[in-house]
Design a protein around this motif. Sequence first.
Motif, short mmCIF file in Angstrom:
data_model
loop_
_atom_site.label_atom_id
_atom_site.label_comp_id
_atom_site.label_asym_id
_atom_site.label_seq_id
_atom_site.Cartn_x
_atom_site.Cartn_y
_atom_site.Cartn_z
N PHE A 1 -1.04 -24.93 3.26
CA PHE A 1 -1.98 -26.05 3.15
C PHE A 1 -1.22 -27.36 3.29
O PHE A 1 -0.02 -27.45 3.01
CB PHE A 1 -2.77 -26.02 1.84
N GLY A 2 -1.94 -28.38 3.73
CA GLY A 2 -1.35 -29.69 3.96
C GLY A 2 -1.59 -30.65 2.82
O GLY A 2 -2.16 -30.29 1.79
N PRO A 3 -1.18 -31.90 3.02
CA PRO A 3 -1.11 -32.86 1.90
C PRO A 3 -2.40 -33.62 1.63
O PRO A 3 -2.41 -34.85 1.55
CB PRO A 3 0.00 -33.80 2.35
N THR A 4 -3.53 -32.90 1.47
CA THR A 4 -4.76 -33.57 1.04
C THR A 4 -5.37 -32.77 -0.12
O THR A 4 -5.13 -31.56 -0.24
CB THR A 4 -5.79 -33.66 2.17
N ASP A 5 -6.15 -33.44 -0.92
CA ASP A 5 -6.80 -32.76 -2.04
C ASP A 5 -7.73 -31.65 -1.55
O ASP A 5 -7.82 -30.58 -2.18
CB ASP A 5 -7.61 -33.77 -2.87
N GLU A 6 -8.41 -31.89 -0.42
CA GLU A 6 -9.31 -30.88 0.13
C GLU A 6 -8.53 -29.63 0.55
O GLU A 6 -8.95 -28.50 0.28
CB GLU A 6 -10.09 -31.45 1.31
N ASN A 7 -7.39 -29.83 1.24
CA ASN A 7 -6.55 -28.70 1.63
C ASN A 7 -6.10 -27.91 0.41
O ASN A 7 -6.09 -26.67 0.41
CB ASN A 7 -5.31 -29.19 2.39
N VAL B 1 0.72 -15.95 -1.54
CA VAL B 1 1.80 -16.91 -1.79
C VAL B 1 1.36 -18.25 -1.21
O VAL B 1 1.02 -18.35 -0.03
CB VAL B 1 3.12 -16.47 -1.14
N LEU B 2 1.35 -19.28 -2.04
CA LEU B 2 0.96 -20.62 -1.60
C LEU B 2 2.16 -21.38 -1.05
O LEU B 2 3.20 -21.49 -1.71
CB LEU B 2 0.36 -21.41 -2.76
N ILE B 3 2.02 -21.91 0.16
CA ILE B 3 3.06 -22.72 0.79
C ILE B 3 2.50 -24.12 1.04
O ILE B 3 1.55 -24.29 1.80
CB ILE B 3 3.54 -22.11 2.12
N TYR B 4 3.09 -25.09 0.38
CA TYR B 4 2.66 -26.48 0.50
C TYR B 4 3.53 -27.18 1.52
O TYR B 4 4.74 -27.33 1.33
CB TYR B 4 2.75 -27.16 -0.86
N THR B 5 2.92 -27.61 2.63
CA THR B 5 3.65 -28.36 3.67
C THR B 5 3.37 -29.83 3.45
O THR B 5 2.31 -30.34 3.83
CB THR B 5 3.21 -27.92 5.07
N LYS B 6 4.33 -30.48 2.84
CA LYS B 6 4.16 -31.90 2.53
C LYS B 6 4.36 -32.75 3.78
O LYS B 6 3.70 -33.77 3.98
CB LYS B 6 5.13 -32.31 1.43
N SER B 7 5.30 -32.33 4.63
CA SER B 7 5.58 -33.02 5.88
C SER B 7 6.24 -32.03 6.82
O SER B 7 6.47 -30.86 6.46
CB SER B 7 6.49 -34.22 5.65
N LYS B 8 6.56 -32.47 8.03
CA LYS B 8 7.23 -31.59 8.98
C LYS B 8 8.60 -31.15 8.47
O LYS B 8 9.12 -30.11 8.87
CB LYS B 8 7.39 -32.29 10.32
N LEU B 9 9.17 -31.93 7.57
CA LEU B 9 10.53 -31.66 7.10
C LEU B 9 10.57 -31.09 5.68
O LEU B 9 11.65 -30.74 5.19
CB LEU B 9 11.37 -32.95 7.15
N GLU B 10 9.42 -31.01 5.02
CA GLU B 10 9.43 -30.59 3.62
C GLU B 10 8.28 -29.63 3.33
O GLU B 10 7.12 -29.94 3.59
CB GLU B 10 9.33 -31.81 2.70
N SER B 11 8.61 -28.46 2.79
CA SER B 11 7.59 -27.52 2.35
C SER B 11 8.07 -26.84 1.08
O SER B 11 9.28 -26.77 0.81
CB SER B 11 7.28 -26.49 3.44
N HIS B 12 7.13 -26.31 0.31
CA HIS B 12 7.46 -25.71 -0.99
C HIS B 12 6.60 -24.47 -1.21
O HIS B 12 5.40 -24.47 -0.93
CB HIS B 12 7.18 -26.69 -2.13
N GLU B 13 7.21 -23.41 -1.74
CA GLU B 13 6.45 -22.27 -2.23
C GLU B 13 6.07 -22.56 -3.68
O GLU B 13 6.95 -22.82 -4.52
CB GLU B 13 7.27 -20.98 -2.15
N ILE C 1 -3.23 -33.57 -5.19
CA ILE C 1 -1.95 -33.57 -4.49
C ILE C 1 -0.98 -34.55 -5.15
O ILE C 1 0.22 -34.30 -5.26
CB ILE C 1 -2.15 -33.93 -3.00
N GLU C 2 -1.50 -35.66 -5.64
CA GLU C 2 -0.65 -36.63 -6.33
C GLU C 2 0.00 -36.00 -7.55
O GLU C 2 1.21 -36.16 -7.80
CB GLU C 2 -1.46 -37.86 -6.73
N ASP C 3 -0.81 -35.26 -8.34
CA ASP C 3 -0.26 -34.56 -9.50
C ASP C 3 0.75 -33.50 -9.08
O ASP C 3 1.78 -33.31 -9.74
CB ASP C 3 -1.39 -33.89 -10.29
N LEU C 4 0.45 -32.80 -8.00
CA LEU C 4 1.36 -31.76 -7.50
C LEU C 4 2.68 -32.35 -7.05
O LEU C 4 3.76 -31.83 -7.40
CB LEU C 4 0.69 -31.00 -6.35
N ASP C 5 2.64 -33.43 -6.30
CA ASP C 5 3.87 -34.07 -5.83
C ASP C 5 4.75 -34.50 -7.00
O ASP C 5 5.98 -34.34 -6.97
CB ASP C 5 3.54 -35.28 -4.96
#
Length: 540
Positions: free
Chosen positions: A461-467, A487-499, A510-514
């Motif tokens: 999922f990408g960096p929006t609350d809806e995603n 397994v949830l994979i958060y793609t914050k940007s092209k260079l940064e992702s997190h399991e 997303i703000e709370d998650l970041d």
Amino acid sequence: MKVGIFFGGPSREREISFAGGRTAYDNLDKSLFEPVLIFVDGTGRFRLVNPTILQRTSIREMLPQESGFTVYDESLSADGWGNDYPEIKPEAFKQHFEVAFLAMHGPDCEDGSIQGLFEWYKMPYTGPGLMGSAVGINKILQNELIALVNGQQKKTAVITRDAWLNADKDAFFSSLVEHLGLPVVVKAPHQGSSIGVAIVRDNNLSAFCRAVDQCFFTLTVDPSEWNAFSDEEKRDHAQRIANLDESIGYPVVAEQTGDVLRTPQALLAFLAGHQQPITLSSVHAEDEVLFEEFITGQEFSCGVIQDDEGTAIALPPTEVYNVTSFDFKSKYQSNTSRKRIPVEASLEHNRKIQQAVAEVFTRLGINVYSRIDGFLTPDGRVLLHDPNTIPGMSPASLIFKQMAEIGMNITNALTYLIRQSLRERIRTGKDTFRLWQMLHDLDNRLAQRKAHPLPEQTIGFGPTDENFAEAKKEYNRLAAEGKVKPVLIYTKSKLESHELPVHLMFKDTIEDLDAALHQLRHPLVLETAERARHIVAQYV
């Protein structure tokens, strides 16, 4: 294993229970359990229903109107459920399911009543047993027993309805303020979900009397005020009485005459013929009201679970802050209250909360799981109240958030509740051999899954609350299917992702998650996770 999910019920918390039934059905591990929905109506009858019922937003939405008013089934002139909701008798339970999962709240639902019914019919059920349930529903008894367990000192007072009716209200209020100070917390002793709770903040006798009447579930209609209303306003007032979260609910009794008024229409007709003040009382009115001193401090809520030996393990406590009031709407229907895990206090104080909660859970005879609320005072005291033996079960409930902190998603948590409940029912010495077989069969299924882990399926999922919201929904759906390990994979940007670990799933935005991604986990959470590691390993 067929699991009967009991939801609804006759209590004032039935709408919360309706939502809890949906959570249990949606998130139960379908590879281990077959859910069977048992809706309990307002008169206490058990109805076998299909999952389409869960598409409704409320119980009253499913029922026909009565003279243009929306009411619960206690107010209908005929059975409003019809053939779509066939009734089943307790003696036939075993034909439909093997264990009862309780998602009900309040009197009759978590006070030992329905638990006793299951005990009689040798049907295992989830949650605490008879003794813990009976203690957990009675706020007056709780205060006395908690004080015996840990010596906590909290000023309280109690008055019966008869004593209140005959009291000098002004003198009683003055003595109460002298004893408890202001504000005064007023509580209906057998309700939950902040229903029947009022806070009297000022030295105002009228406000105090209204608060006491509210907690007795009575109200007085003054004919001079009533007759000044328009017909539409009268209908609105009569309708509002049916709302269990804010009024006394039908049927009501007109105390001066003894008339039982089951519907808003009946109330309107009754009031049209009376010129004297009328006191209306719920047929399920409380007979006592509890008064407590107002505690200044940090409010918290702390879940407790057990291991196989019956040892209580308190979960990381949740602090509830920015609370403007303590009623149902503030806590359940608004976004004003905020929550954080653990309490924003020292490690020692958080440990102190856990120790106090685990001790009270054990000494009050509660088992399987519970949620106990309380306050951490500015001088470091932990004051507990309101052990909740069937915590709320919305997907965002505190008990699920706290279990996520030790590594269990909602599906894992529900599996834990069923398995641990079977273990506790065995301790009663009733139908022991069959319960041992059920526990053994479930453990074998869990062991097979450990030996043959499910394949992983990633959800990006990408960096929006809806995603984020859609990804969490898909995660829960896949977890409940039991065919893959999501397994949830958060793609914050092209260079940064997190399991994402499971506890971060419960962030709201997303703000709370970041913000959480770059925070070290609190030492208390790490300690608790380590203490519960042997429990979590059975399910994850």
